[in-house]
Design a protein around this motif. Structure first.
Motif, mmCIF file in Angstrom:
data_model
loop_
_atom_site.group_PDB
_atom_site.id
_atom_site.type_symbol
_atom_site.label_atom_id
_atom_site.label_comp_id
_atom_site.label_asym_id
_atom_site.label_seq_id
_atom_site.Cartn_x
_atom_site.Cartn_y
_atom_site.Cartn_z
ATOM 1 N N SER A 1 -3.279 -7.261 66.801
ATOM 2 C CA SER A 1 -2.205 -6.386 66.343
ATOM 3 C C SER A 1 -1.894 -6.634 64.874
ATOM 4 O O SER A 1 -1.782 -5.691 64.082
ATOM 5 N N ILE B 1 -2.510 -3.891 61.611
ATOM 6 C CA ILE B 1 -1.391 -3.403 60.802
ATOM 7 C C ILE B 1 -1.532 -3.834 59.343
ATOM 8 O O ILE B 1 -1.282 -3.047 58.416
ATOM 9 N N ILE C 1 2.165 -4.198 74.338
ATOM 10 C CA ILE C 1 1.328 -3.302 75.145
ATOM 11 C C ILE C 1 -0.057 -3.916 75.375
ATOM 12 O O ILE C 1 -0.589 -3.905 76.492
ATOM 13 N N GLY C 2 -0.639 -4.485 74.309
ATOM 14 C CA GLY C 2 -1.950 -5.106 74.436
ATOM 15 C C GLY C 2 -1.939 -6.296 75.378
ATOM 16 O O GLY C 2 -2.856 -6.463 76.202
ATOM 17 N N SER D 1 4.178 -9.756 66.109
ATOM 18 C CA SER D 1 3.075 -9.747 67.063
ATOM 19 C C SER D 1 3.196 -10.879 68.077
ATOM 20 O O SER D 1 2.957 -10.687 69.281
ATOM 21 N N VAL E 1 6.752 -2.448 64.903
ATOM 22 C CA VAL E 1 5.482 -1.859 65.322
ATOM 23 C C VAL E 1 4.539 -2.941 65.839
ATOM 24 O O VAL E 1 3.861 -2.768 66.870
ATOM 25 N N ALA E 2 4.482 -4.080 65.143
ATOM 26 C CA ALA E 2 3.603 -5.172 65.559
ATOM 27 C C ALA E 2 3.986 -5.695 66.939
ATOM 28 O O ALA E 2 3.114 -5.956 67.789
ATOM 29 N N VAL F 1 2.947 -3.004 69.613
ATOM 30 C CA VAL F 1 1.499 -2.966 69.844
ATOM 31 C C VAL F 1 1.038 -4.220 70.576
ATOM 32 O O VAL F 1 0.237 -4.158 71.526
ATOM 33 N N SER F 2 1.544 -5.367 70.173
ATOM 34 C CA SER F 2 1.141 -6.630 70.790
ATOM 35 C C SER F 2 1.606 -6.712 72.237
ATOM 36 O O SER F 2 0.874 -7.201 73.108
ATOM 37 N N THR G 1 4.923 -9.399 60.072
ATOM 38 C CA THR G 1 3.981 -8.742 60.980
ATOM 39 C C THR G 1 3.478 -9.718 62.031
ATOM 40 O O THR G 1 3.452 -9.412 63.238
#
Length: 407
Positions: free
Chosen positions: A269, A273, A160-161, A293, A153-154, A157-158, A289
């Motif tokens: 990110s 989380i 995409i960011g 990221s 997940v990290a 998200v990272s 995590t």
């Protein structure tokens, strides 16, 4: 002082020692990218992180409750037997933390602690002594599932960011972009440090709570004592200020080359989380995590990823729970075989001896503020053990035409 009270004191001291190793082992999670991009000077970075870890430790006790009541079948063991389990688990966690620090591997301090406790519990009570699963507790629910999901997940998200940041700023003045994002990194790295305190410091609080329950000082339903919270907060802050420079170098320079926009995306990110997991009482691995990221920030930019380094990290992650468990089980067996206070003292002496040995080994090839941002520039696969014995030039020296590596 009675033998029972002395054992309790030793267990609490060992727990705080683990908290200290957790601090310097996990400093990289918050500050590696800020140090790598030059947003913060190394000493300033660890000082800021230490203060915010201290503050974060007081914000919640949800994770501490999980550690204290969600892993071991408390009804199945009492008194000195439970103290011995807790002590052996702590020793196993400390030894794994120090070993991975020696090799610069960002493994999970959380899983080292849980592995040690699980191993000692199995050695003492068998497989039934561990709460493996349940609706809201247990190893699978509280440890394994977050360990699998958090880095994925990290990274997502990272990534995409990071991609969004570069698309938004692609027409801007890059010098101003770099400066602006470096300032932003100070805020995002600080938030990660605060989040780390709310998550990792509480794990040691939970262990000390277990020890106090075993001694009879507290009941299972008692509130977390303020002195326990304060002691754990100070211990993790002190360890953080020491700075785990070997691991900071691996995360900041070993996985991907990080620019300030990537650093901001990765840190944001991680913070989101970690804080979410602390809110729900999940004892998340902040190391996994943060690593996810950083990996995601490289993928989002399209930068080169050193997959060999990532592979060694994953191997360390997979080995942490079982090998820390083996260490915890061995320590419990030694203490149990000798028996009583003498057994605890022997294991404590073994811990001191092995810790000293690893520290002396690290002094042969020190990593500190002067070489924390140095990483071999060769295109050959990077070997973590070779990094410790390699002296390379700084980026300024490279740009000036100085030979890049000297072995």
């Amino acid at each position: 002082m009675t033998a029972e009270l002395l054992v309790l004191v030793i267990v609490i001291v060992t727990a705080l020692a683990f908290d200290f190793t957790n601090g310097f082992h996990d400093t990289a999670n918050a500050m590696a990218t800020s140090i790598a991009t030059g947003a913060l000077r190394p000493r300033v970075a660890v000082a800021v992180s230490a203060v915010l870890n201290l503050i974060g430790a007081f914000l919640s006790v949800a994770v501490a409750a999980t550690v204290a009541k969600g892993i071991v079948q408390l009804d199945a063991v009492h008194g000195q037997d439970l103290l011995r389990i807790v002590f052996a688990g702590l020793v196993g966690g400390i030894l794994w933390n120090l070993l991975t620090w020696l090799f610069g591997l960002p493994s999970s301090s959380s899983h080292a602690l849980f592995g040690g406790l699980i191993g000692a519990t199995i050695a003492s009570l068998g497989w039934g002594g561990v709460i493996w699963s349940g609706a809201s507790q247990g190893v699978l629910t509280k440890i394994v599932l977050p360990a699998v999901l958090a880095p994925i997940v990290a990274a997502l998200v990272s990534a995409i960011g990071t991609r969004a940041i570069y698309r938004i700023t692609r027409g801007s003045n890059q010098e101003k972009v770099t400066t602006g994002f470096r300032w932003g990194q100070i805020g995002s790295a600080s938030l990660v440090s605060l989040a780390h305190g709310t998550n990792d410091a509480q794990k040691t609080m939970g262990v000390i709570f277990l020890a106090l329950v075993a001694h009879g000082t507290l009941t299972q339903d008692a509130e977390m004592p303020l002195w326990v919270m304060a002691a754990c907060a100070v211990a993790i802050a002190a360890g953080t200020y020491l700075g785990g420079w070997r691991i900071i170098r691996t995360l900041g320079k070993g996985l991907v080359e990080i620019d300030s926009p990537q650093g901001l995306a990765a840190e944001s990110s991680s913070a989101a989380i970690i804080l979410t997991s602390a809110h729900f009482g999940l004892p998340l691995s902040t190391t996994q995590t943060a690593t996810g990221s950083i990996l995601g920030s490289g993928l989002g930019k399209g930068a080169e990823v050193r997959w060999g380094v990532m592979g060694r990290m994953v191997v360390a992650w997979l080995l942490t729970l079982p090998l820390a468990g083996v260490a915890g089980a061995i320590c419990w067996a030694i203490a149990h075989f000798i028996g009583g206070l003498a057994g605890v003292l022997v294991v404590f002496a073994i811990l001191i001896a092995l810790s000293t040995l690893m520290w002396l080994r690290s002094r042969r090839n020190p990593v500190d503020t002067h070489n924390v941002n140095e990483w071999p520039s060769s295109t050959e696969p990077v070997n973590v053990s070779e990094v410790e014995t390699t002296v390379i030039s700084t980026p300024d020296e490279v740009s000036a035409g100085t030979p890049s590596a000297k072995k």
